[in-house]
Design an enzyme around this catalytic site. Sequence first.
Site, PDB file in Angstrom:
ATOM      1  CB  SER A  30      -0.577  -0.238 -12.845  1.00 25.90           C
ATOM      2  OG  SER A  30      -0.507  -0.069 -11.455  1.00 25.90           O
ATOM      3  CG  ASP A  37       1.631  -1.685  -5.499  1.00 22.73           C
ATOM      4  OD1 ASP A  37       1.558  -2.067  -4.326  1.00 22.73           O
ATOM      5  OD2 ASP A  37       0.982  -0.726  -5.946  1.00 22.73           O
TER       6      ASP A  37
HETATM    7  C1  GLA Z   1      -0.580   1.765  -3.721  1.00 17.86           C
HETATM    8  C2  GLA Z   1       0.874   2.108  -4.033  1.00 17.86           C
HETATM    9  C3  GLA Z   1       1.809   1.354  -3.078  1.00 17.86           C
HETATM   10  C4  GLA Z   1       1.413   1.551  -1.622  1.00 17.86           C
HETATM   11  C5  GLA Z   1      -0.093   1.296  -1.434  1.00 17.86           C
HETATM   12  C6  GLA Z   1      -0.585   1.614  -0.048  1.00 17.86           C
HETATM   13  O1  GLA Z   1      -0.840   0.419  -3.997  1.00 17.86           O
HETATM   14  O2  GLA Z   1       1.178   1.780  -5.360  1.00 17.86           O
HETATM   15  O3  GLA Z   1       3.142   1.766  -3.331  1.00 17.86           O
HETATM   16  O4  GLA Z   1       1.771   2.823  -1.173  1.00 17.86           O
HETATM   17  O5  GLA Z   1      -0.869   2.042  -2.367  1.00 17.86           O
HETATM   18  O6  GLA Z   1      -0.072   0.718   0.885  1.00 17.86           O
END
Ligand code: GLA
Length: 358
Positions: free
Chosen positions: A117, A161
């Site tokens: 995403s 991310d």
């Molecule tokens: C998902 C969320 C991130 C982070 C991870 C855990 O990927 O999008 O922001 O919190 O989980 O580390």
Amino acid sequence: MEFQQVFKAAPQVQASAPGRVNLLGEHTDYNEGFVLPTAIPQQTIAAIGWSPDNCHHIYSVELAEKVDISPTATGIPGFASYPYGCIKVLEQAGYAIPPLNLWITSSVPIGAGLSSSAALEIATLRGLRSLLHLPLDDVSLARLGQQAEQQYAGVQCGIMDQMASSLADPKHLLFLDTRHLDYQLLPLPDGAEILVLDSGVPRTLAGSSYNQRRAECEAAARQLGVKALRDVPDIRAIGNLPEPLQRRARHVITENARVLEARQSMSARQFGHLMNASHASLRDDYDVSTPELDSLVKCLQETPQVFGAKLTGAGFGGACVALVAAGEGRAIAQAVLSQYHPSERKGRLLVISSEDRG
Ligand code: GLA
């Protein structure tokens, strides 16, 4: 189908962005802490052109699906919610976005914890930046991508991310302070490469307990009288928290310390120990592992030439990441996957950092 076939016109711009895998610093970003992801070689591509009418038209090659969005549409479901969310947050930021044709294709595995995403958001935002000459830097793009995800996909995600997709590359680790958004590209430990295996257990972040974990951390911070768990000066401070808040806080505090330790240059073996400790903490204190992830991580940890392994991303299913001896990723994947059959799940190889495609 190509852009031209779908929209009967050529695109104006094309942009791409990678997925990411996180090596250390899980569930620390929304606690304003530290993370250490890298980009994976797989990318999402967004091609964009002008729409001939007053609607946005968004096409996914992998889903062979086109979504038409009229100016009065609300509540866009599925994959189109991400690019649509990007358009909306740009509008909220004051930019006029004309009706668009958007064509999306991606080699980032979906639902495996590799940020398909975020890759979709950053590819879309990069395309829009170049099409409309928007004065946005890479950190601003990451912030906008995070807003799109929070507001239009319903996940109260942190910023790791989108920052990784916007700023990282597959040859480096991205050390990121998620409070100040200071970052630094670091080399991989000498003699190592990254291997990512899918546990075969699908996860959806919005449907998982992700938002609940976030709320627990906020409750713990409130009870400790700090702005965020990053600010807890000493692990002894959490001794009076009720469970499960005490375990949640312990994970976040020890995980931040592991990232800061890994930022110093260290051997692959030392780095691997930190990954193993991270997995144990995610399993025992943060309760985001599954029996399948535990079994896959254990197979990896017991394999010679694996320095360390852990679940990656939010957990609740998805993938594991391992740091392995350079050049050995493919053989290790084969050996581990042949032993891994919990409840008829089928694991698969997703990424080897040194190869172009997993
Ligand atoms: C998902 C969320 C991130 C982070 C991870 C855990 O990927 O999008 O922001 O919190 O989980 O580390």
